[in-house]
Design a protein around this motif. Structure first.
Motif, PDB file in Angstrom:
ATOM      1  N   VAL A  47       1.741  -2.038  -4.346  1.00 11.36           N
ATOM      2  CA  VAL A  47       2.050  -2.600  -3.034  1.00 11.36           C
ATOM      3  C   VAL A  47       3.543  -2.511  -2.772  1.00 11.36           C
ATOM      4  O   VAL A  47       3.999  -2.102  -1.693  1.00 11.36           O
ATOM      5  CB  VAL A  47       1.562  -4.059  -2.936  1.00 11.36           C
ATOM      6  CG1 VAL A  47       1.960  -4.658  -1.581  1.00 11.36           C
ATOM      7  CG2 VAL A  47       0.064  -4.140  -3.148  1.00 11.36           C
ATOM      8  N   THR A  48       4.345  -2.908  -3.790  1.00 12.55           N
ATOM      9  CA  THR A  48       5.808  -2.836  -3.658  1.00 12.55           C
ATOM     10  C   THR A  48       6.267  -1.401  -3.462  1.00 12.55           C
ATOM     11  O   THR A  48       7.118  -1.110  -2.616  1.00 12.55           O
ATOM     12  CB  THR A  48       6.487  -3.422  -4.909  1.00 12.55           C
ATOM     13  OG1 THR A  48       6.042  -4.762  -5.098  1.00 12.55           O
ATOM     14  CG2 THR A  48       8.001  -3.394  -4.767  1.00 12.55           C
ATOM     15  N   LEU A  49       5.664  -0.478  -4.234  1.00 10.74           N
ATOM     16  CA  LEU A  49       6.052   0.926  -4.119  1.00 10.74           C
ATOM     17  C   LEU A  49       5.707   1.473  -2.736  1.00 10.74           C
ATOM     18  O   LEU A  49       6.478   2.237  -2.145  1.00 10.74           O
ATOM     19  CB  LEU A  49       5.359   1.739  -5.211  1.00 10.74           C
ATOM     20  CG  LEU A  49       5.724   3.229  -5.284  1.00 10.74           C
ATOM     21  CD1 LEU A  49       7.231   3.424  -5.441  1.00 10.74           C
ATOM     22  CD2 LEU A  49       4.988   3.907  -6.432  1.00 10.74           C
ATOM     23  N   ASN A  50       4.571   1.083  -2.198  1.00  6.79           N
ATOM     24  CA  ASN A  50       4.210   1.529  -0.851  1.00  6.79           C
ATOM     25  C   ASN A  50       5.198   1.004   0.193  1.00  6.79           C
ATOM     26  O   ASN A  50       5.509   1.697   1.167  1.00  6.79           O
ATOM     27  CB  ASN A  50       2.788   1.071  -0.505  1.00  6.79           C
ATOM     28  CG  ASN A  50       1.724   1.916  -1.183  1.00  6.79           C
ATOM     29  OD1 ASN A  50       1.995   3.052  -1.574  1.00  6.79           O
ATOM     30  ND2 ASN A  50       0.528   1.366  -1.345  1.00  6.79           N
ATOM     31  N   ARG A  51       5.679  -0.214   0.000  1.00  3.33           N
ATOM     32  CA  ARG A  51       6.692  -0.750   0.915  1.00  3.33           C
ATOM     33  C   ARG A  51       7.983   0.067   0.827  1.00  3.33           C
ATOM     34  O   ARG A  51       8.619   0.372   1.834  1.00  3.33           O
ATOM     35  CB  ARG A  51       6.976  -2.214   0.594  1.00  3.33           C
ATOM     36  CG  ARG A  51       5.855  -3.166   0.973  1.00  3.33           C
ATOM     37  CD  ARG A  51       6.181  -4.584   0.562  1.00  3.33           C
ATOM     38  NE  ARG A  51       7.333  -5.097   1.299  1.00  3.33           N
ATOM     39  CZ  ARG A  51       8.004  -6.191   0.936  1.00  3.33           C
ATOM     40  NH1 ARG A  51       7.667  -6.853  -0.168  1.00  3.33           N
ATOM     41  NH2 ARG A  51       9.013  -6.613   1.656  1.00  3.33           N
ATOM     42  N   ILE A  52       8.368   0.435  -0.398  1.00  7.05           N
ATOM     43  CA  ILE A  52       9.571   1.252  -0.589  1.00  7.05           C
ATOM     44  C   ILE A  52       9.418   2.576   0.152  1.00  7.05           C
ATOM     45  O   ILE A  52      10.326   3.019   0.884  1.00  7.05           O
ATOM     46  CB  ILE A  52       9.828   1.504  -2.086  1.00  7.05           C
ATOM     47  CG1 ILE A  52      10.203   0.203  -2.788  1.00  7.05           C
ATOM     48  CG2 ILE A  52      10.925   2.563  -2.284  1.00  7.05           C
ATOM     49  CD1 ILE A  52      10.259   0.312  -4.308  1.00  7.05           C
ATOM     50  N   LEU A  53       8.270   3.230  -0.012  1.00  7.69           N
ATOM     51  CA  LEU A  53       8.040   4.525   0.636  1.00  7.69           C
ATOM     52  C   LEU A  53       8.006   4.375   2.159  1.00  7.69           C
ATOM     53  O   LEU A  53       8.493   5.253   2.885  1.00  7.69           O
ATOM     54  CB  LEU A  53       6.725   5.127   0.135  1.00  7.69           C
ATOM     55  CG  LEU A  53       6.661   5.433  -1.373  1.00  7.69           C
ATOM     56  CD1 LEU A  53       5.282   5.951  -1.752  1.00  7.69           C
ATOM     57  CD2 LEU A  53       7.750   6.406  -1.778  1.00  7.69           C
ATOM     58  N   MET A  54       7.448   3.263   2.644  1.00  6.70           N
ATOM     59  CA  MET A  54       7.413   3.026   4.082  1.00  6.70           C
ATOM     60  C   MET A  54       8.819   2.846   4.631  1.00  6.70           C
ATOM     61  O   MET A  54       9.188   3.420   5.661  1.00  6.70           O
ATOM     62  CB  MET A  54       6.560   1.785   4.373  1.00  6.70           C
ATOM     63  CG  MET A  54       6.436   1.436   5.856  1.00  6.70           C
ATOM     64  SD  MET A  54       7.687   0.205   6.393  1.00  6.70           S
ATOM     65  CE  MET A  54       7.138  -1.247   5.501  1.00  6.70           C
ATOM     66  N   TYR A  55       9.655   2.061   3.935  1.00  3.85           N
ATOM     67  CA  TYR A  55      11.038   1.854   4.381  1.00  3.85           C
ATOM     68  C   TYR A  55      11.837   3.158   4.339  1.00  3.85           C
ATOM     69  O   TYR A  55      12.656   3.430   5.225  1.00  3.85           O
ATOM     70  CB  TYR A  55      11.728   0.805   3.505  1.00  3.85           C
ATOM     71  CG  TYR A  55      11.259  -0.620   3.739  1.00  3.85           C
ATOM     72  CD1 TYR A  55      10.987  -1.078   5.020  1.00  3.85           C
ATOM     73  CD2 TYR A  55      11.089  -1.507   2.670  1.00  3.85           C
ATOM     74  CE1 TYR A  55      10.559  -2.385   5.234  1.00  3.85           C
ATOM     75  CE2 TYR A  55      10.663  -2.814   2.874  1.00  3.85           C
ATOM     76  CZ  TYR A  55      10.401  -3.243   4.151  1.00  3.85           C
ATOM     77  OH  TYR A  55       9.983  -4.528   4.373  1.00  3.85           O
TER      78      TYR A  55
END
Length: 267
Positions: A47-55
């Motif tokens: 979930v955290t990694l997906n947020r990083i990729l989204m940002y």
């Protein structure tokens, strides 16, 4: 827990990137085996990694992403950050659209005129009366100096014609020019400011001249073309005589043109 290789396959993020995120502290492994040094990740870290990729996809820097992930922010602060990013993106888009327009214009110019040297005209220039002031500066400072000239001239600009710049190398500063910024006068006027002077530019019997359209952010090639023409025709640039630039508006008031004039003499 997943080994880093398994986590990489699940997230479709390379091992190199995961190790880099660990190094800068943006996504640390959930656990590291003390004996082997193997990194292990928990499922919720996807979930955290997906947020990083989204940002990242939204254009945030890793430093900004780290702030977004690890700082407690109110809804107002988060909205403020995204609104700022929205403004930056809009500005970048406008700049790139303007760059695209300039590329298209340059391409059209190349197709119509070719990329070679433009036509140099050899002519005599009559004496001109100008109102002007002197300064030392760089080419990039000329627009700012014209703003100063307009301030000095005030309402007297109605009696003035085209802008003119005279330049020659500075004896004190190798990075600057001795500049004279002024207007050609179409009639006698009272001196509008004690910062200005009115004088006659002398007649020049031999000028190499070239007219070129002024394009924002595009360096002019006029001086290069003039230099090639002078060298090829074996003329010499007159010593201690400044070059001139006359700025002219097109008849429809749209494009601005500059006529670069270099005083020359026979070898």
């Amino acid at each position: 827990m997943f080994k880093i290789s398994e986590f990489s396959r699940l997230s479709r993020v390379s091992l190199k990137t995961l190790r880099f995120y660990d190094q800068i502290g943006i996504l640390k492994p959930a656990d590291i085996d003390k004996e082997t040094g193997y990194r292990f990740y928990a499922a919720e870290q996807l979930v955290t990694l997906n947020r990083i990729l989204m940002y990242k996809d939204l254009g945030f820097t890793l430093q900004q992403i780290q702030q977004l992930l690890h700082e407690e922010m109110s809804m107002e602060q988060l909205q403020g950050i995204f609104r700022q990013k929205e403004r930056e993106t809009k500005q970048l888009l406008e700049e790139e659209q303007a760059r695209l327009h300039r590329i298209k214009e340059r391409l059209l110019s190349i197709e119509q005129k070719g990329y070679g040297e433009q036509e140099v005209v050899f002519k005599q220039v009559e004496a001109q009366k100008v109102v002007s002031f002197r300064a030392e500066g760089t080419v990039e400072e000329i627009p700012m100096l014209f703003d100063r000239l307009a301030h000095y001239a005030g309402k007297q600009q109605r009696g003035m014609l085209s802008p003119i710049v005279l330049w020659k190398e500075s004896e004190r500063d190798e990075t600057a020019f001795e500049l004279e910024i002024g207007y050609v006068l179409k009639q006698d006027i009272p001196l509008p400011s004690d910062r200005l002077e009115i004088r006659m530019l002398p007649e020049e019997p031999m000028m190499a001249t070239l007219v070129q359209r002024v394009e924002p952010f595009v360096p002019s090639t006029a001086c290069i073309d003039l230099a090639k023409w002078i060298e090829r025709n074996q003329y010499r640039i007159k010593k201690d005589q400044p070059g001139r630039e006359n700025y002219l508006q097109s008849a429809d008031g749209g494009d601005t043109y500059v006529e670069v004039q270099i005083p020359i003499e026979s070898p």
